[in-house]
Design a protein around this motif. Structure first.
Motif, PDB file in Angstrom:
ATOM      1  N   ASN A  67       0.820  -1.215   0.000  1.00 42.28           N
ATOM      2  CA  ASN A  67       0.000   0.000   0.000  1.00 42.28           C
ATOM      3  C   ASN A  67       0.854   1.267   0.000  1.00 42.28           C
ATOM      4  O   ASN A  67       0.411   2.333   0.411  1.00 42.28           O
ATOM      5  CB  ASN A  67      -0.972   0.012   1.187  1.00 42.28           C
ATOM      6  CG  ASN A  67      -2.269   0.725   0.847  1.00 42.28           C
ATOM      7  OD1 ASN A  67      -2.788   0.600  -0.255  1.00 42.28           O
ATOM      8  ND2 ASN A  67      -2.792   1.493   1.785  1.00 42.28           N
ATOM      9  N   THR A 101       0.140   8.486  -4.154  1.00 46.70           N
ATOM     10  CA  THR A 101      -0.323   7.213  -3.602  1.00 46.70           C
ATOM     11  C   THR A 101      -1.511   7.330  -2.659  1.00 46.70           C
ATOM     12  O   THR A 101      -2.251   6.370  -2.458  1.00 46.70           O
ATOM     13  CB  THR A 101       0.811   6.531  -2.829  1.00 46.70           C
ATOM     14  OG1 THR A 101       1.152   7.335  -1.688  1.00 46.70           O
ATOM     15  CG2 THR A 101       2.037   6.342  -3.715  1.00 46.70           C
ATOM     16  N   TYR A 152      -1.064   7.507   0.458  1.00 44.89           N
ATOM     17  CA  TYR A 152      -0.649   6.856   1.706  1.00 44.89           C
ATOM     18  C   TYR A 152      -0.445   7.904   2.800  1.00 44.89           C
ATOM     19  O   TYR A 152       0.089   8.988   2.549  1.00 44.89           O
ATOM     20  CB  TYR A 152       0.643   6.059   1.509  1.00 44.89           C
ATOM     21  CG  TYR A 152       1.019   5.297   2.768  1.00 44.89           C
ATOM     22  CD1 TYR A 152       0.346   4.132   3.120  1.00 44.89           C
ATOM     23  CD2 TYR A 152       2.006   5.772   3.622  1.00 44.89           C
ATOM     24  CE1 TYR A 152       0.655   3.452   4.294  1.00 44.89           C
ATOM     25  CE2 TYR A 152       2.328   5.106   4.791  1.00 44.89           C
ATOM     26  CZ  TYR A 152       1.645   3.942   5.122  1.00 44.89           C
ATOM     27  OH  TYR A 152       1.937   3.282   6.294  1.00 44.89           O
ATOM     28  N   ALA A 187      -3.925   0.318  -4.908  1.00 48.26           N
ATOM     29  CA  ALA A 187      -3.521   0.697  -3.554  1.00 48.26           C
ATOM     30  C   ALA A 187      -4.646   1.520  -2.947  1.00 48.26           C
ATOM     31  O   ALA A 187      -5.224   2.382  -3.624  1.00 48.26           O
ATOM     32  CB  ALA A 187      -2.229   1.500  -3.587  1.00 48.26           C
ATOM     33  N   ARG A 188      -4.975   1.273  -1.687  1.00 51.87           N
ATOM     34  CA  ARG A 188      -6.088   1.964  -1.037  1.00 51.87           C
ATOM     35  C   ARG A 188      -5.597   3.256  -0.378  1.00 51.87           C
ATOM     36  O   ARG A 188      -4.834   3.208   0.591  1.00 51.87           O
ATOM     37  CB  ARG A 188      -6.741   1.056   0.005  1.00 51.87           C
ATOM     38  CG  ARG A 188      -7.980   1.673   0.645  1.00 51.87           C
ATOM     39  CD  ARG A 188      -8.634   0.698   1.620  1.00 51.87           C
ATOM     40  NE  ARG A 188      -9.806   1.285   2.250  1.00 51.87           N
ATOM     41  CZ  ARG A 188     -11.013   1.308   1.705  1.00 51.87           C
ATOM     42  NH1 ARG A 188     -11.193   0.789   0.508  1.00 51.87           N
ATOM     43  NH2 ARG A 188     -12.048   1.850   2.333  1.00 51.87           N
ATOM     44  N   GLN A 240      -5.334   6.492   1.979  1.00 46.76           N
ATOM     45  CA  GLN A 240      -5.754   6.844   3.333  1.00 46.76           C
ATOM     46  C   GLN A 240      -5.847   8.355   3.526  1.00 46.76           C
ATOM     47  O   GLN A 240      -6.226   8.830   4.596  1.00 46.76           O
ATOM     48  CB  GLN A 240      -4.753   6.268   4.338  1.00 46.76           C
ATOM     49  CG  GLN A 240      -4.638   4.756   4.258  1.00 46.76           C
ATOM     50  CD  GLN A 240      -3.415   4.232   4.982  1.00 46.76           C
ATOM     51  OE1 GLN A 240      -2.351   4.851   4.964  1.00 46.76           O
ATOM     52  NE2 GLN A 240      -3.561   3.103   5.647  1.00 46.76           N
ATOM     53  N   CYS A 245      -4.959   7.911  -6.305  1.00 44.69           N
ATOM     54  CA  CYS A 245      -4.897   6.452  -6.222  1.00 44.69           C
ATOM     55  C   CYS A 245      -3.951   5.969  -7.315  1.00 44.69           C
ATOM     56  O   CYS A 245      -3.983   6.480  -8.437  1.00 44.69           O
ATOM     57  CB  CYS A 245      -6.293   5.878  -6.422  1.00 44.69           C
ATOM     58  SG  CYS A 245      -6.358   4.105  -6.714  1.00 44.69           S
TER      59      CYS A 245
END
Length: 396
Positions: A147, A176, A178, A315-316, A318, A323
């Motif tokens: 991720n 990302t 992330y 990828a999730r 947060q 994304c």
């Protein structure tokens, strides 16, 4: 014929903007292009920011102070204090967008051929800023299957050389999404203190964190005052990208004094944009609550719809509103251009950002794209459907 500089020749193209001519050609043919390629939110700009410019009584549009108006910097300091980060106006330099803040930071901390370590994939323009400043980007690979979490701290440490000046992170991450945890930030803080280098954090998406996760700012880390440099911006936070107002924040007095000299060379940030940005800082917290709710819904829809397409890995996110998706193809650059030139569903197509430009390591990200989920849910759903149909027809 005179020649241009080697620096100019080595400047990378923007993976976000390089396909614009193909999108424009499609539009000229009457094709509707759904833009997933750029982080331009469709959320309404706070009205008080627009009204502050509309209703001002300026008779002479003067230069502002190089570091930004004192009123605006005090307002910024108040924003940080409200978020339990104790800074003063003297520790802030207002810049023309977060982009200029990054350029000032790189020029201030690094000489030609010095090195900055960055987890990849990263915001594509970091490559451009580094090239313009003569700085070498040293990448540390983060992986989709993790991720895009922070790579092991040992991976950073083994890359540190006498030329290493800083570690640069984006938190939450672009491209990302992330969000680095408190523990990950603490590991980085300990490393930069051990090696006496800077930790630069691009925190422009700090308001956009999801799933009850809390943003961990490097300015909250104990003993990091001389090492910590924050890049921030009002662009994404208040959906006012065209204002081009960002800022540097640091408690390191030598850093601020030196960065100010680079700021003096460009005179001052734009006055009207500062007026709008100062007013935007009065936006109530309810604005962010509503915006975050909308982005969570968009993220969930995007992940769910992409998950229905065979061969896609996701990828999730947060935080932020980006994304990374890995496609069952070999060349996302070719696919993205083909979408704009040759593929249509009901006279619509999609513009995406090929992800290879978000890496410094040659060959990585070739089959990945970055999607910005900054459009309404209906548009996102149509866009993913088009991508799914395109993958069925694409021959490579």
């Amino acid at each position: 014929m005179p020649s241009v500089s080697n620096k100019g020749l080595s400047m990378p193209q923007s993976p976000i903007r390089k396909l614009v001519p193909f999108a424009e050609n499609a539009k000229k043919k009457g094709v509707k292009v759904i833009h997933l390629n750029i982080g331009q939110p469709d959320i309404k700009t706070p009205q008080q920011a627009l009204d502050a410019v509309k209703n001002n009584n300026i008779n002479v549009l003067e230069y502002s102070r190089t570091e930004g108006s004192e009123e605006f910097r005090n307002k910024i300091a108040g924003y940080y204090i409200k978020n339990n980060i104790n800074v003063s106006a003297s520790e802030i330099i207002v810049t023309t967008g977060g982009s200029e803040a990054l350029a000032f930071a790189m020029n201030t901390i690094a000489d030609s051929n010095d090195e900055i370590i960055i987890p990849e994939p990263f915001y594509a323009n970091y490559n451009g800023f580094a090239t313009a400043c003569g700085v070498k980007v040293v990448p540390v690979v983060s992986k989709l299957e993790d991720n895009f979490a922070l790579p092991p701290i040992e991976d950073f440490e083994k890359l540190i050389t006498p030329r290493t000046k800083a570690i640069l992170i984006c938190n939450p991450g672009n491209p990302t999404g992330y969000l680095y945890s408190k523990e990950e930030i603490q590991k980085l803080a300990a490393l930069v203190k051990k090696h006496n280098i800077f930790l630069v954090a691009d925190e422009v998406y700090r308001e956009f964190t999801y799933d009850n996760k809390v943003h961990a700012s490097i300015l909250k880390e104990e003993g990091l005052d001389e090492h910590a440099i924050i890049i921030d911006s009002v662009s994404k936070r208040y959906s006012m990208c065209g204002a081009r107002i960002g800022y540097l924040v640091s408690k390191n007095k030598e850093f601020i004094a030196t960065a100010l000299k680079f700021a003096q060379a460009r005179l001052s940030p734009p006055t009207y944009a500062q007026i709008a940005s100062e007013a935007a800082l009065d936006t109530p917290d309810s604005y962010f609550a509503e915006v975050k709710t909308e982005y969570v819904a968009r993220r969930n829809l995007l992940i769910a719809e992409l998950g229905k397409i065979k061969g896609i890995k996701i990828a999730r996110p947060q935080g932020a509103f980006y994304c990374i998706a890995e496609l069952p193809i070999e060349d996302a650059d070719h696919f993205a251009q083909w979408l704009l030139e040759d593929f249509r569903v009901d006279n619509e197509t999609v513009m995406v950002a090929p992800a290879a430009g978000f890496y410094a390591t040659e060959g990585l990200g070739k089959n990945q794209i970055r999607i910005a989920y900054v459009l309404d849910q209906a548009s996102l759903k149509r866009a993913v459907r088009i991508i799914g149909e395109a993958l069925k027809s694409y021959k490579g």
